[in-house]
Design an enzyme around this catalytic site. Structure first.
Site, PDB file in Angstrom:
ATOM      1  N   ASP A 487       0.809  -1.216   0.000  1.00 55.54           N
ATOM      2  CA  ASP A 487       0.000   0.000   0.000  1.00 55.54           C
ATOM      3  C   ASP A 487       0.843   1.267   0.000  1.00 55.54           C
ATOM      4  OD1 ASP A 487      -2.623  -0.864  -0.036  1.00 55.54           O
ATOM      5  OD2 ASP A 487      -2.741  -1.121   2.129  1.00 55.54           O
TER       6      ASP A 487
HETATM    7  C1  GLC Z   1      -1.559  -3.885   5.368  1.00 53.21           C
HETATM    8  C2  GLC Z   1      -2.793  -3.914   4.518  1.00 53.21           C
HETATM    9  C3  GLC Z   1      -2.610  -4.772   3.307  1.00 53.21           C
HETATM   10  C4  GLC Z   1      -1.354  -4.387   2.596  1.00 53.21           C
HETATM   11  C5  GLC Z   1      -0.153  -4.400   3.520  1.00 53.21           C
HETATM   12  C6  GLC Z   1       1.093  -3.904   2.859  1.00 53.21           C
HETATM   13  O1  GLC Z   1      -1.351  -5.128   5.942  1.00 53.21           O
HETATM   14  O2  GLC Z   1      -3.889  -4.369   5.261  1.00 53.21           O
HETATM   15  O3  GLC Z   1      -3.697  -4.648   2.441  1.00 53.21           O
HETATM   16  O4  GLC Z   1      -1.173  -5.285   1.545  1.00 53.21           O
HETATM   17  O5  GLC Z   1      -0.423  -3.571   4.621  1.00 53.21           O
HETATM   18  O6  GLC Z   1       1.059  -2.541   2.590  1.00 53.21           O
HETATM   19  C1  GLC Z   2      -0.646   2.380   5.825  1.00 46.35           C
HETATM   20  C2  GLC Z   2       0.151   1.220   6.334  1.00 46.35           C
HETATM   21  C3  GLC Z   2      -0.161  -0.024   5.568  1.00 46.35           C
HETATM   22  C4  GLC Z   2      -1.636  -0.229   5.494  1.00 46.35           C
HETATM   23  C5  GLC Z   2      -2.363   1.007   5.013  1.00 46.35           C
HETATM   24  C6  GLC Z   2      -3.833   0.701   5.056  1.00 46.35           C
HETATM   25  O1  GLC Z   2      -0.281   2.668   4.533  1.00 46.35           O
HETATM   26  O2  GLC Z   2       1.532   1.438   6.271  1.00 46.35           O
HETATM   27  O3  GLC Z   2       0.455  -1.130   6.191  1.00 46.35           O
HETATM   28  O4  GLC Z   2      -1.895  -1.261   4.613  1.00 46.35           O
HETATM   29  O5  GLC Z   2      -2.028   2.100   5.792  1.00 46.35           O
HETATM   30  O6  GLC Z   2      -4.657   1.715   5.290  1.00 46.35           O
END
Ligand code: GLC
Ligand code: GLC
Length: 814
Positions: A487
């Site tokens: 993300d």
């Molecule tokens: C969090 C989110 C997931 C994402 C991950 C890496 O675990 O829930 O959707 O893939 O972060 O950014």
């Molecule tokens: C932030 C976090 C990531 C998560 C995302 C979801 O980017 O670093 O882990 O998946 O929020 O909202």
């Protein structure tokens, strides 16, 4: 250093000192009524939605951390001293403190001044309430006069509003008290048809419903004035902060034990029968009274507890193993499966790190979570898949999240995470392999919940596939959109404004930045889809899916390979990310793990090279980090990934969710030792001995462990609600132990450590019990299978056709 121990026999983790590095929590409830509970009785409860139907108040980001809970106080009426058997909130130095977190229940207590008190908290199946079963024993040689106080602080339902809208909320709190039961009915006068109740099995000596009356001015939960005084004042809340507190006075003979039950619950009334009498403003309590009466009885409570126990016996009994490794057994048989159910129930909503008011259900997350629970609750997995698919857009893309109460896509987070659509294919594939229920593909499912747009689920998956092909970049790799699985790799964001959301800001047209990870995911998903198409009698579709996968694989080899490992992406200038050409972020875990998992480069040495590079550059004693070197400053063109200090979260933390991709990749190369070695590095039970470093619960996975660039290397954060649960479960059970559902039957293909002589397992698969014994005769991974005593070809055991419901399999590895 440990703060407790595993009691595997009872499927409990027993915490033996209350001052764990962080609150160590458990979940109550498994259907619609839920709670979180810490080892010192902190936590809160809600009905279905942690934001919109929160029963009790909890203060996140508080000091001390864990504030608000199911607090019981005992008062010695001779000496006037009082304490909490759960340690918090009074923090007395009690003896024999223990907290037993089990499957859907938690028992906490201790002994103080010769009085022993333990409370078992749980939610009965099929009910919207929780039971607190308190057992008090007088261990003194003389009689004891004791008062028991039990308390909750009500939340005014919408937890977000409750924490912010004080000008209104200080006026609206309302309660009723009737026959010793305390009713919380804030906003019941208007549009809410639900209320909460808090009841006690004993005649009470008093109650309070106004927080000020109970705590006293300027005092906290650690020192309630009413408890100190020994008498509740029967206060009625008008606005401010409604609470529920009961007082029971006991005289216990020497050695005597008594049980007191408290029931906290949620009740919804039919709109036309809200009030009783109908023209009054008084709650119609007839709907709640029978259920309250039922569970205040110790027999019923015990019976309900027994049913809960059986429920978990049945769920966990679907897969049990006995391997030479204790940590593997414990996690597979008990805790990892249990955590998978928590991610099913909660998605990412309520934990110590998720406030219950933030995220809806993630499209990507929920599809992946399926991998971990589909075998335990296939019918509910089916429903989940159809809910998810109903939010898919007609472009094939997806809302990134949807709200569980409305089941509608969430516009605030929007869409355009270009990996999202493919997780639906993998989720459906997992469901089909587990259940053989092909009928799901014919279910008519709308797009974006719009009536009239329904198509069979199979067509939805076709649109997922098409979505990527319509969005290829300059190298023929998939465009990344807002981000892919990571993300925080926001290649089109370019945000220089504080507070901008990295997830929704876009300053580039998105026509250049490409993801090698999505390419790997596409290859994997398209091949699954091809297999599904074949089975459905659509050979032309299958050909199309396979050809596209093949072409993508070639593109990855041509434009996604850096010489020693797979590239991660191209940024919006067309520059490589995850390449030796970069100073920071030279190599990433996601593309290497997933491309090999998808089978790319198994034939030409690239896979082996990539994994050797991962081992050399990303492996640490606390797990595999996301990338190396960490980003040391903020890069406008990379986005959130570089916003985190080095070693945390996506900036080179150990993201436990993606470690299993590499474990699976290692098994695809036949490397059982490597795969299991990675498995153990992040296995919570294997890390129990370093609880003071790890800090989170030793019985469940955390999303992240600080990476080697972080000053707190090895420290976990964000336990419980993470895709880590499903992926690790999937990796260990299906790829390392190799007991793997396939479309045609149960495949047995272990890739276990060379030192293991074998293992045994039982697996209930499509209603049949498979008893599996694996024995090592040589160092390799070749499998010779015998089914019910007769050797068979290959390693897929077909479901029996003779109606038998038990099969024994023995497999010899050489
Ligand atoms: C969090 C989110 C997931 C994402 C991950 C890496 O675990 O829930 O959707 O893939 O972060 O950014
Ligand atoms: C932030 C976090 C990531 C998560 C995302 C979801 O980017 O670093 O882990 O998946 O929020 O909202």
């Amino acid at each position: 250093m440990k703060f407790g121990y595993f009691d595997d026999q009872n499927r409990e983790y027993v915490i033996t000192r209350p001052d764990t590095p962080l609150p160590w929590i458990n979940y109550l409830g498994c259907q619609e009524y839920f709670g979180i509970i810490s080892n010192t009785a902190g936590g809160y409860s809600f009905y279905r939605d942690a934001r919109l139907r929160r029963l009790t108040r909890y203060r996140y980001n508080n000091a001390p951390w864990d504030c608000g809970g199911r607090y019981i106080y005992l008062r010695d009426n001779e000496s006037g001293s009082f304490w909490s058997p759960s340690w918090q909130p009074t923090r007395h130095a009690a003896e024999d403190y223990s907290c037993r977190h089990g499957m859907g229940y938690t028992t906490i207590g201790s002994k103080f001044a010769g009085i022993e008190a333990y409370t078992r908290y749980f939610v009965p199946l099929d009910e919207n309430l929780e039971i607190w079963q308190l057992t008090v024993s007088n261990r003194r040689a003389t009689p004891a006069r004791i008062s028991v106080f039990a308390s909750v602080e009500f939340c005014l339902w919408d937890a977000q509003d409750d924490a912010t809208n004080f000008q209104r909320n200080y006026n609206i709190g309302e309660v009723e008290v009737n026959e010793g039961v305390l009713y919380h009915k804030t906003e019941y006068r208007e549009r809410r048809n639900h209320f909460a109740f808090f009841a006690c099995s004993e005649p009470t000596a008093g109650f309070d419903t106004a927080r000020d009356a109970f705590l006293g001015p300027y005092r906290g939960w650690d020192n309630p004035a009413a408890v100190a005084s020994g008498q509740l004042s029967n206060s009625i809340a008008h606005g401010w902060a409604p609470i529920g507190a009961h007082q029971v006075n006991l005289v216990l003979a020497a050695g005597e034990t008594r049980q007191i039950i408290f029931v906290l619950g949620y009740q919804e009334n039919p709109v036309d029968r809200k009030f009783d009498p109908p023209d009054s403003q008084t709650i119609n309590k007839k709907t709640a009274e029978p259920v309250i009466a039922k569970y205040l009885g110790a027999k019923e409570a015990d019976a309900a507890f027994g049913r809960l126990h059986e429920h978990w016996d049945r769920l966990l009994g679907i897969f049990q193993v006995d391997t030479p490794d204790l940590h593997t057994n414990r996690m597979v048989n008990i805790w990892n499966a249990y955590q998978c159910m928590a991610t099913f129930n909660m998605s990412r909503s309520a934990s110590s790190f998720e406030s219950g008011i933030g995220r809806g259900l993630g499209f990507r997350d929920s599809n992946q979570d399926l991998l971990g629970f589909v075998h335990m609750v296939p019918a509910r997995a089916r429903e989940r898949i159809l809910d998810l698919a109903s939010t898919q857009l007609d472009t094939g893309g997806a809302y990134h999240q949807y709200q569980p109460l409305t089941k509608r896509g969430n516009n605030d987070i929007g869409s355009g995470f270009n990996d999202d659509p493919h997780w639906l294919i993998l989720g459906v594939a997992a469901y089909l392999k587990e259940t053989g229920d092909w009928s799901i593909l014919n279910e008519l499912v709308p797009y974006d919940n719009k009536p009239g747009t329904e198509e069979p689920l199979y067509a939805h998956m076709g649109r997922s596939f098409g979505y990527t092909l319509e969005r290829l970049g300059p190298h023929g790799l998939p465009l990344i959109g807002r981000a892919d699985w990571n993300d925080c790799l926001n290649l089109n964001c370019f945000s220089d404004t504080p507070g901008n959301s990295f997830q929704t800001t876009t300053n580039r047209d998105g026509m250049v930045a490409e993801s090698v990870f999505i390419a790997g995911l596409f290859v994997r998903a398209s091949r699954e889809l091809a297999a599904i198409a074949c089975h459905q009698g659509h050979p032309d579709d299958a050909k199309r899916f396979l050809a596209a996968a093949e072409k993508m694989e070639q593109t990855v080899k041509e434009h996604g390979w850096d010489g020693e490992w797979f590239l991660r992406a191209y940024d919006s200038f067309g520059e490589k990310i995850g390449s030796k050409e970069r100073d920071e972020g030279k190599i990433f875990i996601e593309s290497n793990g997933f491309c090999v998992l998808a089978g790319i480069g198994l034939d030409d040495g690239r896979a082996a090279k990539a994994l050797a590079s991962v081992r050399e550059r990303l492996a640490t004693k606390h797990g595999l980090v996301v990338h190396q070197p960490a980003y040391t400053r903020y890069y406008l063109h990379l986005g959130e990934i570089s916003s985190y200090p080095p070693g945390y979260k996506e900036n080179a933390g150990v993201f436990c969710h993606v470690n299993p991709w590499v474990m699976i990749a290692e098994t695809r190369l036949g490397h059982g030792d490597e795969a299991h070695d990675y498995y153990l590095r992040i296995n919570p039970s294997a890390r129990e001995e370093i609880s003071e470093v790890h800090r989170c619960e030793p019985y469940v996975y955390a999303q992240m462990i600080a990476g080697k660039d972080a000053p707190t290397f090895g420290e976990a954060k964000n336990s419980w609600l993470t895709g880590t649960a499903a992926w690790n479960y999937y990796a260990i059970t299906q790829w390392i132990l190799g007991v793997r559902p396939t479309y045609g039957g149960l495949e047995i293909a272990p890739v276990i450590p060379a030192g293991w002589q074998g293992f045994t397992a039982t697996r209930i698969f499509r209603g049949v019990k498979y008893k599996i014994a694996i024995e090592r005769a040589g160092p390799g991974n070749n499998v010779a299978l015998t089914v019910n005593g007769s050797p068979i070809e290959g390693n897929i055991v077909r479901p029996p056709t003779d109606g038998s419901n038990e099969i024994s399999i023995s497999a010899v590895l050489s």
